[in-house]
Design a protein around this motif. Structure first.
Motif, PDB file in Angstrom:
ATOM      1  N   LEU A 134      -0.839   3.020 -14.547  1.00  0.00           N
ATOM      2  CA  LEU A 134       0.603   2.379 -14.274  1.00  0.00           C
ATOM      3  C   LEU A 134       0.486   1.364 -13.119  1.00  0.00           C
ATOM      4  O   LEU A 134       1.105   0.344 -13.242  1.00  0.00           O
ATOM      5  CB  LEU A 134       1.635   3.465 -14.278  1.00  0.00           C
ATOM      6  N   LEU A 135       0.010   1.891 -12.151  1.00  0.00           N
ATOM      7  CA  LEU A 135      -0.101   1.106 -10.745  1.00  0.00           C
ATOM      8  C   LEU A 135      -0.752  -0.313 -11.164  1.00  0.00           C
ATOM      9  O   LEU A 135       0.015  -1.268 -10.828  1.00  0.00           O
ATOM     10  CB  LEU A 135      -0.615   1.888  -9.559  1.00  0.00           C
ATOM     11  N   PHE A 136      -1.873  -0.295 -11.749  1.00  0.00           N
ATOM     12  CA  PHE A 136      -2.480  -1.553 -11.881  1.00  0.00           C
ATOM     13  C   PHE A 136      -2.013  -2.287 -12.915  1.00  0.00           C
ATOM     14  O   PHE A 136      -2.053  -3.666 -12.965  1.00  0.00           O
ATOM     15  CB  PHE A 136      -4.181  -1.135 -12.359  1.00  0.00           C
ATOM     16  N   THR A 137      -1.376  -1.596 -13.931  1.00  0.00           N
ATOM     17  CA  THR A 137      -0.590  -2.439 -14.944  1.00  0.00           C
ATOM     18  C   THR A 137       0.876  -3.240 -14.364  1.00  0.00           C
ATOM     19  O   THR A 137       1.183  -4.333 -14.260  1.00  0.00           O
ATOM     20  CB  THR A 137       0.106  -1.666 -16.196  1.00  0.00           C
TER      21      THR A 137
ATOM     22  N   ILE B 214       0.869  -1.122   0.022  1.00  0.00           N
ATOM     23  CA  ILE B 214      -0.052   0.039   0.082  1.00  0.00           C
ATOM     24  C   ILE B 214       0.830   1.233  -0.087  1.00  0.00           C
ATOM     25  O   ILE B 214       0.634   2.237  -0.687  1.00  0.00           O
ATOM     26  CB  ILE B 214      -1.040   0.069   1.303  1.00  0.00           C
ATOM     27  N   ALA B 215       1.894   1.112   0.705  1.00  0.00           N
ATOM     28  CA  ALA B 215       2.748   2.449   0.790  1.00  0.00           C
ATOM     29  C   ALA B 215       3.487   2.678  -0.401  1.00  0.00           C
ATOM     30  O   ALA B 215       3.425   3.763  -1.053  1.00  0.00           O
ATOM     31  CB  ALA B 215       3.883   2.312   1.911  1.00  0.00           C
ATOM     32  N   LEU B 216       3.902   1.539  -1.037  1.00  0.00           N
ATOM     33  CA  LEU B 216       4.680   1.692  -2.543  1.00  0.00           C
ATOM     34  C   LEU B 216       3.678   2.136  -3.629  1.00  0.00           C
ATOM     35  O   LEU B 216       3.807   2.787  -4.269  1.00  0.00           O
ATOM     36  CB  LEU B 216       5.293   0.380  -2.664  1.00  0.00           C
ATOM     37  N   ALA B 217       2.507   1.493  -3.384  1.00  0.00           N
ATOM     38  CA  ALA B 217       1.418   2.091  -4.462  1.00  0.00           C
ATOM     39  C   ALA B 217       1.087   3.469  -4.418  1.00  0.00           C
ATOM     40  O   ALA B 217       0.715   3.958  -5.430  1.00  0.00           O
ATOM     41  CB  ALA B 217      -0.032   1.075  -4.005  1.00  0.00           C
ATOM     42  N   GLY B 218       0.860   3.923  -3.040  1.00  0.00           N
ATOM     43  CA  GLY B 218       0.833   5.318  -3.071  1.00  0.00           C
ATOM     44  C   GLY B 218       1.777   6.218  -3.332  1.00  0.00           C
ATOM     45  O   GLY B 218       1.579   7.349  -4.142  1.00  0.00           O
ATOM     46  N   THR B 219       3.128   5.801  -3.516  1.00  0.00           N
ATOM     47  CA  THR B 219       4.118   6.413  -4.159  1.00  0.00           C
ATOM     48  C   THR B 219       4.058   6.362  -5.751  1.00  0.00           C
ATOM     49  O   THR B 219       4.159   7.427  -6.436  1.00  0.00           O
ATOM     50  CB  THR B 219       5.401   5.875  -3.520  1.00  0.00           C
ATOM     51  N   ILE B 220       3.591   5.249  -6.194  1.00  0.00           N
ATOM     52  CA  ILE B 220       3.477   5.016  -7.530  1.00  0.00           C
ATOM     53  C   ILE B 220       2.213   5.809  -8.149  1.00  0.00           C
ATOM     54  O   ILE B 220       2.238   6.539  -9.078  1.00  0.00           O
ATOM     55  CB  ILE B 220       3.241   3.577  -7.991  1.00  0.00           C
TER      56      ILE B 220
END
Length: 144
Positions: free
Chosen positions: A114-117, A100-106
């Motif tokens: 791009l996140l979902f890809t 979740i932390a990394l996803a927030g950054t992305i």
């Protein structure tokens, strides 16, 4: 709520298969369902599709989580089941938190598409690694 409903539905659908030791097919099924759900995120979003994706992803995670938990426990001796269970949930929760932390950054830097890809690619890679290595290892080393 829709995600939670998907998890609940998956528990009903996968319970008997897990009880019969069909752990690897349940993991494949859940992973494919997650791939479908993440793929749908790449379409033009509507409220109905968003809710459907929540249900689909909940269904996929509802298949995957108990199957991997069973896998860890089946690889441990009787006296180490508690340690296996604790280790599984520690790293499961750590993965969710760090993800979740990394996803927030992305998302902040590039956006949701791009996140979902990336997530879709990671699930596909994980499924390939599981198919090539982990499933075979489990079948050779399981104690129950």
């Amino acid at each position: 709520m829709v995600f939670a409903a998907g998890i609940l539905l998956a528990r009903f659908l996968s319970g008997k298969a897990l009880n019969r030791g069909k752990i690897i097919p349940v993991i494949y099924t859940g992973s494919i369902i997650v791939i479908i759900g993440l793929s749908l995120f790449l379409l033009k979003m509507s409220a109905g599709l968003f809710l459907a994706i929540g249900l689909i992803l909940g269904l996929g995670y509802g298949f995957i989580n108990p199957a991997f938990q069973n896998m860890f426990i089946n690889l441990a001796t009787v006296e180490h089941r508690g340690v296996a269970n604790a280790t599984f949930f520690t790293f499961w929760d750590l993965g969710i938190g760090l993800g979740i932390a990394l996803a927030g950054t992305i998302i902040h830097k590039t956006g949701f598409s791009l996140l979902f890809t990336i997530c879709l690619a990671l699930v596909i890679i994980g499924l390939l690694v599981f198919g090539l290595f982990v499933g075979k290892y489990y079948n050779n080393k399981k104690l129950r």
